[in-house]
Design a protein around this motif. Sequence first.
Motif, PDB file in Angstrom:
ATOM      1  N   HIS A 125     -37.705  57.833  34.020  1.00  0.00           N
ATOM      2  CA  HIS A 125     -36.776  58.683  33.286  1.00  0.00           C
ATOM      3  C   HIS A 125     -37.533  59.629  32.366  1.00  0.00           C
ATOM      4  CE1 HIS A 125     -33.239  59.816  30.888  1.00  0.00           C
ATOM      5  NE2 HIS A 125     -32.544  59.403  31.935  1.00  0.00           N
ATOM      6  N   TRP A 126     -37.004  60.830  32.235  1.00  0.00           N
ATOM      7  CA  TRP A 126     -37.682  61.846  31.424  1.00  0.00           C
ATOM      8  C   TRP A 126     -37.781  61.430  29.963  1.00  0.00           C
ATOM      9  CZ3 TRP A 126     -35.250  64.534  27.415  1.00  0.00           C
ATOM     10  CH2 TRP A 126     -33.863  64.408  27.322  1.00  0.00           C
ATOM     11  N   ARG A 127     -36.902  60.532  29.507  1.00  0.00           N
ATOM     12  CA  ARG A 127     -36.991  60.069  28.122  1.00  0.00           C
ATOM     13  C   ARG A 127     -38.088  59.024  27.922  1.00  0.00           C
ATOM     14  NH1 ARG A 127     -31.357  60.706  28.829  1.00  0.00           N
ATOM     15  NH2 ARG A 127     -30.344  61.940  27.204  1.00  0.00           N
ATOM     16  N   GLY A 128     -38.566  58.459  29.011  1.00  0.00           N
ATOM     17  CA  GLY A 128     -39.539  57.378  28.916  1.00  0.00           C
ATOM     18  C   GLY A 128     -38.867  56.018  28.877  1.00  0.00           C
ATOM     19  N   ALA A 129     -39.669  54.977  28.862  1.00  0.00           N
ATOM     20  CA  ALA A 129     -39.154  53.607  28.892  1.00  0.00           C
ATOM     21  C   ALA A 129     -38.458  53.264  27.582  1.00  0.00           C
ATOM     22  CB  ALA A 129     -40.287  52.633  29.156  1.00  0.00           C
ATOM     23  N   SER A 130     -37.332  52.528  27.689  1.00  0.00           N
ATOM     24  CA  SER A 130     -36.568  52.094  26.519  1.00  0.00           C
ATOM     25  C   SER A 130     -35.692  50.935  26.941  1.00  0.00           C
ATOM     26  CB  SER A 130     -35.700  53.242  25.986  1.00  0.00           C
ATOM     27  OG  SER A 130     -34.635  53.522  26.894  1.00  0.00           O
ATOM     28  N   GLU A 131     -34.839  50.482  26.023  1.00  0.00           N
ATOM     29  CA  GLU A 131     -33.917  49.400  26.364  1.00  0.00           C
ATOM     30  C   GLU A 131     -32.930  49.828  27.443  1.00  0.00           C
ATOM     31  OE1 GLU A 131     -31.827  48.461  22.824  1.00  0.00           O
ATOM     32  OE2 GLU A 131     -31.213  50.522  22.435  1.00  0.00           O
ATOM     33  N   TRP A 132     -32.729  51.147  27.608  1.00  0.00           N
ATOM     34  CA  TRP A 132     -31.775  51.656  28.584  1.00  0.00           C
ATOM     35  C   TRP A 132     -32.448  52.209  29.839  1.00  0.00           C
ATOM     36  CZ3 TRP A 132     -27.118  50.048  27.617  1.00  0.00           C
ATOM     37  CH2 TRP A 132     -26.669  49.911  26.300  1.00  0.00           C
ATOM     38  N   HIS A 133     -33.695  52.630  29.728  1.00  0.00           N
ATOM     39  CA  HIS A 133     -34.307  53.389  30.819  1.00  0.00           C
ATOM     40  C   HIS A 133     -35.679  52.862  31.205  1.00  0.00           C
ATOM     41  CE1 HIS A 133     -31.179  56.395  31.018  1.00  0.00           C
ATOM     42  NE2 HIS A 133     -31.221  56.514  29.699  1.00  0.00           N
ATOM     43  N   GLY A 134     -36.058  53.171  32.455  1.00  0.00           N
ATOM     44  CA  GLY A 134     -37.377  52.838  32.957  1.00  0.00           C
ATOM     45  C   GLY A 134     -38.298  54.041  32.892  1.00  0.00           C
ATOM     46  N   GLY A 135     -39.586  53.778  32.746  1.00  0.00           N
ATOM     47  CA  GLY A 135     -40.542  54.867  32.619  1.00  0.00           C
ATOM     48  C   GLY A 135     -41.519  54.993  33.758  1.00  0.00           C
ATOM     49  N   ASP A 136     -41.541  54.028  34.689  1.00  0.00           N
ATOM     50  CA  ASP A 136     -42.555  54.081  35.745  1.00  0.00           C
ATOM     51  C   ASP A 136     -42.004  53.669  37.105  1.00  0.00           C
ATOM     52  OD1 ASP A 136     -42.160  51.413  35.270  1.00  0.00           O
ATOM     53  OD2 ASP A 136     -44.248  50.933  34.825  1.00  0.00           O
ATOM     54  N   GLY A 137     -40.700  53.831  37.328  1.00  0.00           N
ATOM     55  CA  GLY A 137     -40.108  53.502  38.623  1.00  0.00           C
ATOM     56  C   GLY A 137     -40.277  54.617  39.633  1.00  0.00           C
ATOM     57  N   PRO A 138     -39.867  54.400  40.875  1.00  0.00           N
ATOM     58  CA  PRO A 138     -40.057  55.410  41.922  1.00  0.00           C
ATOM     59  C   PRO A 138     -39.210  56.673  41.744  1.00  0.00           C
ATOM     60  CG  PRO A 138     -39.683  53.225  42.861  1.00  0.00           C
ATOM     61  CD  PRO A 138     -39.346  53.135  41.407  1.00  0.00           C
ATOM     62  N   VAL A 139     -37.949  56.536  41.302  1.00  0.00           N
ATOM     63  CA  VAL A 139     -37.022  57.665  41.297  1.00  0.00           C
ATOM     64  C   VAL A 139     -37.201  58.485  40.022  1.00  0.00           C
ATOM     65  CG1 VAL A 139     -34.598  58.368  41.404  1.00  0.00           C
ATOM     66  CG2 VAL A 139     -35.371  56.353  42.676  1.00  0.00           C
ATOM     67  N   ARG A 140     -37.576  59.739  40.175  1.00  0.00           N
ATOM     68  CA  ARG A 140     -37.705  60.638  39.030  1.00  0.00           C
ATOM     69  C   ARG A 140     -36.323  61.137  38.611  1.00  0.00           C
ATOM     70  NH1 ARG A 140     -42.632  63.541  39.124  1.00  0.00           N
ATOM     71  NH2 ARG A 140     -41.815  64.801  37.384  1.00  0.00           N
ATOM     72  N   ILE A 141     -36.066  61.100  37.315  1.00  0.00           N
ATOM     73  CA  ILE A 141     -34.804  61.614  36.772  1.00  0.00           C
ATOM     74  C   ILE A 141     -35.136  62.590  35.662  1.00  0.00           C
ATOM     75  CG2 ILE A 141     -32.665  61.037  35.563  1.00  0.00           C
ATOM     76  CD1 ILE A 141     -32.645  58.387  37.025  1.00  0.00           C
ATOM     77  N   GLY A 184     -37.705  65.444  40.649  1.00  0.00           N
ATOM     78  CA  GLY A 184     -38.992  65.329  39.966  1.00  0.00           C
ATOM     79  C   GLY A 184     -39.899  66.486  40.316  1.00  0.00           C
ATOM     80  N   GLY A 185     -40.317  67.232  39.320  1.00  0.00           N
ATOM     81  CA  GLY A 185     -41.197  68.365  39.569  1.00  0.00           C
ATOM     82  C   GLY A 185     -40.587  69.416  40.458  1.00  0.00           C
ATOM     83  N   GLY A 186     -39.261  69.617  40.347  1.00  0.00           N
ATOM     84  CA  GLY A 186     -38.584  70.637  41.135  1.00  0.00           C
ATOM     85  C   GLY A 186     -38.274  70.235  42.556  1.00  0.00           C
ATOM     86  N   VAL A 187     -38.424  68.944  42.911  1.00  0.00           N
ATOM     87  CA  VAL A 187     -38.218  68.459  44.275  1.00  0.00           C
ATOM     88  C   VAL A 187     -37.242  67.288  44.254  1.00  0.00           C
ATOM     89  CG1 VAL A 187     -39.336  67.438  46.288  1.00  0.00           C
ATOM     90  CG2 VAL A 187     -40.523  69.203  44.976  1.00  0.00           C
ATOM     91  N   ARG A 188     -36.348  67.250  45.247  1.00  0.00           N
ATOM     92  CA  ARG A 188     -35.405  66.138  45.371  1.00  0.00           C
ATOM     93  C   ARG A 188     -36.152  64.812  45.405  1.00  0.00           C
ATOM     94  NH1 ARG A 188     -30.320  65.139  47.837  1.00  0.00           N
ATOM     95  NH2 ARG A 188     -30.103  67.303  48.533  1.00  0.00           N
ATOM     96  N   SER A 189     -35.670  63.854  44.615  1.00  0.00           N
ATOM     97  CA  SER A 189     -36.270  62.520  44.563  1.00  0.00           C
ATOM     98  C   SER A 189     -35.431  61.585  45.433  1.00  0.00           C
ATOM     99  CB  SER A 189     -36.327  62.035  43.109  1.00  0.00           C
ATOM    100  OG  SER A 189     -37.225  60.971  42.948  1.00  0.00           O
ATOM    101  N   SER A 190     -35.448  61.815  46.748  1.00  0.00           N
ATOM    102  CA  SER A 190     -34.702  60.963  47.680  1.00  0.00           C
ATOM    103  C   SER A 190     -35.414  59.625  47.825  1.00  0.00           C
ATOM    104  CB  SER A 190     -34.587  61.634  49.048  1.00  0.00           C
ATOM    105  OG  SER A 190     -35.847  61.646  49.696  1.00  0.00           O
ATOM    106  N   THR A 191     -34.683  58.636  48.330  1.00  0.00           N
ATOM    107  CA  THR A 191     -35.321  57.328  48.498  1.00  0.00           C
ATOM    108  C   THR A 191     -36.392  57.372  49.580  1.00  0.00           C
ATOM    109  OG1 THR A 191     -33.546  56.625  50.007  1.00  0.00           O
ATOM    110  CG2 THR A 191     -33.328  56.033  47.672  1.00  0.00           C
ATOM    111  N   ALA A 192     -36.247  58.260  50.554  1.00  0.00           N
ATOM    112  CA  ALA A 192     -37.297  58.391  51.572  1.00  0.00           C
ATOM    113  C   ALA A 192     -38.576  58.913  50.942  1.00  0.00           C
ATOM    114  CB  ALA A 192     -36.835  59.324  52.687  1.00  0.00           C
ATOM    115  N   ALA A 248     -30.543  64.734  36.931  1.00  0.00           N
ATOM    116  CA  ALA A 248     -30.584  64.699  38.388  1.00  0.00           C
ATOM    117  C   ALA A 248     -31.778  63.903  38.883  1.00  0.00           C
ATOM    118  CB  ALA A 248     -30.642  66.126  38.945  1.00  0.00           C
ATOM    119  N   THR A 249     -31.645  63.376  40.093  1.00  0.00           N
ATOM    120  CA  THR A 249     -32.758  62.687  40.739  1.00  0.00           C
ATOM    121  C   THR A 249     -33.684  63.745  41.342  1.00  0.00           C
ATOM    122  OG1 THR A 249     -31.367  62.418  42.711  1.00  0.00           O
ATOM    123  CG2 THR A 249     -31.506  60.554  41.197  1.00  0.00           C
TER     124      THR A 249
END
Length: 539
Positions: A130-146, A190-198, A187-188
């Motif tokens: 997540h663009w906010r970084g890791a917190s009680e609500w969000h993850g900071g190092d998962g696959p899906v860019r938000i 990252g870096g101007g590109v769709r962060s699809s699960t593929a 949005a999902t």
Amino acid sequence: MTEKFDYIVIGSGSSGAPLAARLSEDPEVTVLLLEAGPPDRHPLQLMPLAFPRVAMGSIGTWQYVSEPEPELYGRNLPVPRGRTLGGTSSINAMIAIRGNRRDYDDWAGMGLPGWSYEEVLPYFRRLESHWRGASEWHGGDGPVRIEPVAGPDLMWDQTMAAAEAAGIAFNDDPNAAEQDGICRMEATVGGGVRSSTARVYLRPIAGKRNLTIRTGALARRIVVEKGRAVAVEYGTASVARAEREIIACGGAINTPQLLLLSGIGPADELRASDITPVHDLSGVGRNLIEHPNIINEYELRDDLGLTRHLRLDRAAQAAARWFARHDGPFAQTGTLANLFVRTLPGLDRPDVQMMCLPMSGDARMWLPGVQSAFPARLSARCGFLQPKSRGWVRLRSPDPRDPPRIQFNMFSEPDDLAAMVRAMELSRELYAQEPLARLIVHEVRPGDGTQDLAEYIRRNGATRSHPVGTCRMGVGEDAVVDGELRVRGIDGLRIADASIMPMITSGNTNLPCIMIGEKAADLIRGRQLPISELPPSHF
């Protein structure tokens, strides 16, 4: 030739790709991932602003159509679904919303331990960077860019000011303690590109020895022997056997279709389709839930918003910029804001969602001197979040290549239509406020002076492409899977996708589906992330 794998995952979409990737983390197991469509190689699948052309076109999609809808004057509704690596996550609008925390608490309250928000939040955190970084609500190092949708032509400031004038408060994060209010779109991407699960789950592990990915591999039937799912027939004449489990991840349309083709479903319905019943399971294909959608649109006085970038010479420059640097107007989705509002007293969560766009929903490119300019417009997609109407998915024929029959029964429950009228009234109220009001020439849809909003909605309403519920999770006789996603009465078979949702979530369904895939992997492996201790709601 029959191949053998420990696990077979059918469908590489929002749930299937993360599930297969997580299962393959164990080097001692082998995983086969089957995808009916082609690889996700088309550049428009990665370009965020191109999503309408992708979703409604022929690039990696099933373009299904519903049966005539009784309450919509017999109209057939389009039902686009992903048919490519990444599934619908490769064609959708990329809106990053989890739903309301109470949605999941309701699931747990239906006798489904493990599905409360405290228990699923760790999986939402695990899936995201997540663009906010890791917190009680969000993850900071998962696959899906938000990332937040940002740009000079989105008209955020004017929309925010109008919302405040209409009494709608700003909410910095609708995926935290509460949804209510207006928020910047996330949005999902990252870096101007769709962060699809593929792209984020499968591409980084391409070539992994214990993960086999087959595209162009339409599943024809799950083979059941002595009450256990043991193999999958796919393609023209291929067969793969599962030593441990088969997991169907085809989504709310294709998963019930596959189960029915396999003889798993209502026995009388199967016989009527010339399918020999293998296991009589009444809930397969029932309980189809979908968010209704209606568009409210206004023409602008000046050349504002994103429409001006669709003039062909400007669009060519913007496209070249995206291909070169993945930035510029085409690097964002074009949806500027989400609004979540409670339109009736006594509600415990928002019942209406409005998505604001600085352009028309059907804007097109145009060339000066050849085509007339498409007018600059603002639009809002208005929808009801907790519809009561229920539909179904059934077989059209025993041929897996034939599209299934789909019936939403939209607005069969009058309360759903009444809520949609309230949603459109809210939209009109928003765009009547300054500073938006002075920028608007007139209302295009439904049109100045239109009073019978219910009639307009019945003639023009559609879906939000959020079908869920057709193999629902539960404890009753009409439930298809239990709380661990195991198909009732069939060993070695689970379902992990939108079809298992007992109730629809209050928002877009992509992130919840990815969460289901993440959680399913742990259920199969006998694990559970530590439960989150949530701060109390501030509402």
